[in-house]
Structures are given as structure tokens and as C-alpha cells.
Design a protein around this motif. Sequence first.
Motif, PDB file in Angstrom:
ATOM      1  N   ASN A  61       0.982  -1.164  -0.102  1.00  0.00           N
ATOM      2  CA  ASN A  61       0.141  -0.044   0.043  1.00  0.00           C
ATOM      3  C   ASN A  61       0.917   1.215  -0.093  1.00  0.00           C
ATOM      4  O   ASN A  61       0.304   2.213  -0.399  1.00  0.00           O
ATOM      5  CB  ASN A  61      -0.702   0.076   1.169  1.00  0.00           C
ATOM      6  CG  ASN A  61      -2.020  -0.905   0.922  1.00  0.00           C
ATOM      7  OD1 ASN A  61      -2.362  -1.282  -0.100  1.00  0.00           O
ATOM      8  ND2 ASN A  61      -2.601  -1.480   1.976  1.00  0.00           N
ATOM      9  N   ASP A  62       2.101   1.089   0.468  1.00  0.00           N
ATOM     10  CA  ASP A  62       2.859   2.415   0.599  1.00  0.00           C
ATOM     11  C   ASP A  62       3.244   2.934  -1.008  1.00  0.00           C
ATOM     12  O   ASP A  62       3.860   3.814  -1.263  1.00  0.00           O
ATOM     13  CB  ASP A  62       4.533   1.927   1.065  1.00  0.00           C
ATOM     14  CG  ASP A  62       4.046   1.707   2.666  1.00  0.00           C
ATOM     15  OD1 ASP A  62       3.420   2.681   3.295  1.00  0.00           O
ATOM     16  OD2 ASP A  62       4.742   1.180   3.163  1.00  0.00           O
ATOM     17  N   PHE A  63       3.002   1.834  -2.046  1.00  0.00           N
ATOM     18  CA  PHE A  63       3.531   2.262  -3.461  1.00  0.00           C
ATOM     19  C   PHE A  63       2.146   2.357  -4.245  1.00  0.00           C
ATOM     20  O   PHE A  63       2.102   2.603  -5.474  1.00  0.00           O
ATOM     21  CB  PHE A  63       4.379   0.936  -3.890  1.00  0.00           C
ATOM     22  CG  PHE A  63       5.410   0.680  -3.553  1.00  0.00           C
ATOM     23  CD1 PHE A  63       6.549   1.440  -3.920  1.00  0.00           C
ATOM     24  CD2 PHE A  63       5.546  -0.274  -2.329  1.00  0.00           C
ATOM     25  CE1 PHE A  63       7.869   1.041  -3.053  1.00  0.00           C
ATOM     26  CE2 PHE A  63       6.624  -0.739  -1.759  1.00  0.00           C
ATOM     27  CZ  PHE A  63       7.842   0.130  -2.235  1.00  0.00           C
ATOM     28  N   PHE A  64       0.895   2.485  -3.483  1.00  0.00           N
ATOM     29  CA  PHE A  64      -0.394   2.687  -4.268  1.00  0.00           C
ATOM     30  C   PHE A  64      -0.896   3.969  -3.976  1.00  0.00           C
ATOM     31  O   PHE A  64      -0.992   4.308  -2.720  1.00  0.00           O
ATOM     32  CB  PHE A  64      -1.299   1.555  -3.872  1.00  0.00           C
ATOM     33  CG  PHE A  64      -2.496   1.695  -4.402  1.00  0.00           C
ATOM     34  CD1 PHE A  64      -3.173   1.410  -5.612  1.00  0.00           C
ATOM     35  CD2 PHE A  64      -3.564   2.167  -3.546  1.00  0.00           C
ATOM     36  CE1 PHE A  64      -4.201   1.476  -6.286  1.00  0.00           C
ATOM     37  CE2 PHE A  64      -4.914   2.179  -3.896  1.00  0.00           C
ATOM     38  CZ  PHE A  64      -5.373   1.906  -5.149  1.00  0.00           C
ATOM     39  N   SER A  65      -1.697   4.577  -4.539  1.00  0.00           N
ATOM     40  CA  SER A  65      -2.606   5.482  -4.587  1.00  0.00           C
ATOM     41  C   SER A  65      -3.716   5.497  -5.594  1.00  0.00           C
ATOM     42  O   SER A  65      -3.372   5.301  -6.611  1.00  0.00           O
ATOM     43  CB  SER A  65      -2.008   6.858  -4.200  1.00  0.00           C
ATOM     44  OG  SER A  65      -2.935   7.703  -4.080  1.00  0.00           O
ATOM     45  N   VAL A  87       5.386  12.794  -3.390  1.00  0.00           N
ATOM     46  CA  VAL A  87       5.677  12.222  -2.281  1.00  0.00           C
ATOM     47  C   VAL A  87       5.041  12.540  -0.978  1.00  0.00           C
ATOM     48  O   VAL A  87       4.979  11.587  -0.195  1.00  0.00           O
ATOM     49  CB  VAL A  87       7.266  12.393  -1.995  1.00  0.00           C
ATOM     50  CG1 VAL A  87       7.659  13.759  -1.648  1.00  0.00           C
ATOM     51  CG2 VAL A  87       7.915  11.297  -0.976  1.00  0.00           C
ATOM     52  N   GLU A  88       4.332  13.689  -0.940  1.00  0.00           N
ATOM     53  CA  GLU A  88       3.553  14.153   0.129  1.00  0.00           C
ATOM     54  C   GLU A  88       2.333  13.175   0.277  1.00  0.00           C
ATOM     55  O   GLU A  88       1.701  13.090   1.208  1.00  0.00           O
ATOM     56  CB  GLU A  88       3.239  15.537   0.198  1.00  0.00           C
ATOM     57  CG  GLU A  88       4.515  16.478   0.460  1.00  0.00           C
ATOM     58  CD  GLU A  88       4.383  17.822   0.455  1.00  0.00           C
ATOM     59  OE1 GLU A  88       5.100  18.667   1.024  1.00  0.00           O
ATOM     60  OE2 GLU A  88       3.260  18.182  -0.307  1.00  0.00           O
ATOM     61  N   LYS A  89       1.847  12.743  -0.906  1.00  0.00           N
ATOM     62  CA  LYS A  89       0.524  11.842  -0.997  1.00  0.00           C
ATOM     63  C   LYS A  89       0.941  10.598  -1.025  1.00  0.00           C
ATOM     64  O   LYS A  89       0.153   9.517  -0.862  1.00  0.00           O
ATOM     65  CB  LYS A  89      -0.181  12.433  -2.267  1.00  0.00           C
ATOM     66  CG  LYS A  89      -0.510  13.851  -2.277  1.00  0.00           C
ATOM     67  CD  LYS A  89      -1.534  14.184  -1.307  1.00  0.00           C
ATOM     68  CE  LYS A  89      -2.133  15.745  -1.410  1.00  0.00           C
ATOM     69  NZ  LYS A  89      -2.648  15.973  -2.674  1.00  0.00           N
ATOM     70  N   VAL A  90       1.895  10.075  -1.845  1.00  0.00           N
ATOM     71  CA  VAL A  90       2.398   8.656  -2.176  1.00  0.00           C
ATOM     72  C   VAL A  90       3.736   8.489  -1.412  1.00  0.00           C
ATOM     73  O   VAL A  90       4.798   8.724  -2.151  1.00  0.00           O
ATOM     74  CB  VAL A  90       2.552   8.188  -3.564  1.00  0.00           C
ATOM     75  CG1 VAL A  90       2.617   6.961  -4.008  1.00  0.00           C
ATOM     76  CG2 VAL A  90       1.209   8.748  -4.128  1.00  0.00           C
ATOM     77  N   SER A  91       3.713   7.828  -0.180  1.00  0.00           N
ATOM     78  CA  SER A  91       5.143   7.681   0.559  1.00  0.00           C
ATOM     79  C   SER A  91       6.139   6.889  -0.268  1.00  0.00           C
ATOM     80  O   SER A  91       7.380   6.915  -0.159  1.00  0.00           O
ATOM     81  CB  SER A  91       4.782   7.134   1.972  1.00  0.00           C
ATOM     82  OG  SER A  91       4.332   5.821   1.565  1.00  0.00           O
ATOM     83  N   GLY A  92       5.655   5.932  -1.191  1.00  0.00           N
ATOM     84  CA  GLY A  92       6.621   4.820  -1.960  1.00  0.00           C
ATOM     85  C   GLY A  92       7.227   5.906  -2.988  1.00  0.00           C
ATOM     86  O   GLY A  92       8.015   5.399  -3.670  1.00  0.00           O
ATOM     87  N   LEU A  93       7.048   7.150  -3.180  1.00  0.00           N
ATOM     88  CA  LEU A  93       7.598   7.799  -4.084  1.00  0.00           C
ATOM     89  C   LEU A  93       9.052   8.422  -3.644  1.00  0.00           C
ATOM     90  O   LEU A  93       9.760   9.000  -4.574  1.00  0.00           O
ATOM     91  CB  LEU A  93       6.680   9.064  -4.883  1.00  0.00           C
ATOM     92  CG  LEU A  93       5.774   8.595  -5.698  1.00  0.00           C
ATOM     93  CD1 LEU A  93       4.859  10.106  -6.109  1.00  0.00           C
ATOM     94  CD2 LEU A  93       6.086   8.050  -6.974  1.00  0.00           C
TER      95      LEU A  93
END
Length: 224
Positions: A61-65, A87-93
Amino acid sequence: MATLPTVLLAVCTALLALAAPSLAGDPDMLQDFCIADYKSLEGPLRLNGFPCKRPENVTANDFFSDVLSRPGNTGNPVGSAVTTANVEKVSGLNTLGVSMSRVDYAPWGVNPPHTHPRATEIIYVLEGSLDVAFVTTGGNLYARTVCKGGLFVFPRGLVHYQKNTGGAPAVAISAFNTQLPSTQSLAVALFGASPPVPTDVLVWALQIDGGVVEAIKSKFPPMN
């Protein structure tokens, strides 16, 4: 045998070539990934970016949005809405050097002149057609209409805009070569800064009356 100056020149050229990727965008990763640990920013530690979450705490889920699946609200004075997937919305970025945005346009809506200080942007039109343009540091305007299925590139840091050319809503997707491109709107920067840019400075810079400056400032509440 090569002379010393020739050897030094070759070495310097090689070093510059190796350094070029780090100068062009975000720093290269030192591991497979570095999921942004937002909670760490609640403490005193500050970094150029985000610290990494411990690997054992990382999930898919860290790589999904699905943040870009929902239309933005274009019911505002400019008739556009930008939804970011950075990166503020999708931590995996974090540390991956890429991000995206969705831009929704009301009929005839405008994404006003702005810049992305840290990124080149490529925009792809999903629906409708857009008048797009950017201005170089030499004052040249590069403009054209981009229809559904077309794309356009805005070079890093240059002022650019988009305008919906039709009477129906339009949608575009933008991609950036950084995890956090940032956006600086020209109008907001000049007329909505906190503390405000002095009126006399804007009078001289824009060659307009002070009353006009104050009238424009009243439309842009302070950013902070």
C-alpha cells in the motif's frame, strides 16, 4: 604517450559525466526504495526530503494511491483544479525521482501562469483540448493547441500555463522528474505573499497605479 594536461582533461570530463545525473534531478537512491516516514517529521529532525520507514514496516500500500482517479473541483475563479500525486501523497515515491498530477479544467478554464522550480513537466491531454505555452528566459513564447491524445513538454523552471479551448470540461495528466516539483503561481507570489510584496515595488515593476495593485492584492489572501 598522452600529456598530463590531456589526461587531466579526460579525467575531469569523466567526473563531470558521472556527476551529471545528480545535478539533473533528485539524488540517486542508495537502496531499492525509501518509503517516506511522515511521523519522523514530528520530531526535531529535518532532512532534504523524508527519512526512510524501516523495511519490515513497508507494505504494498505504500506504493499505491488512487488519488488521481477523482476529478478536482473546478468551481473556482480560474476554473481549474490540480490534484497532486507526489511524495507528500504517495510515500513510496520517496527518492524515486518521479511524480504526477491530474489537472481538471472547467469549460474555458485556465491553469494560470506558474513555474515548477525543481522539475521538467510533460503533460498528456486525456479529454478535450488545451492551449498551452511556456516563456523562455529570453522572453520567447512557445505556444500551440494540444488535442486529446497529444502531449507537450514544459522545460524546468520556465513560466507556463494551460487553457481549456472548448465549452466542455477537459482533463490532463502531468508527469515530473522529481518526487516533489513544487508549484509557484506568479499571481499568488506577487500579490499574495506574506508579508506582502511592497506596493511601490509592484507599481514600478508592473508600471501600473498603486490603486490597481491594492485592488489585485485584495483578490489574493496571504498564503501564510
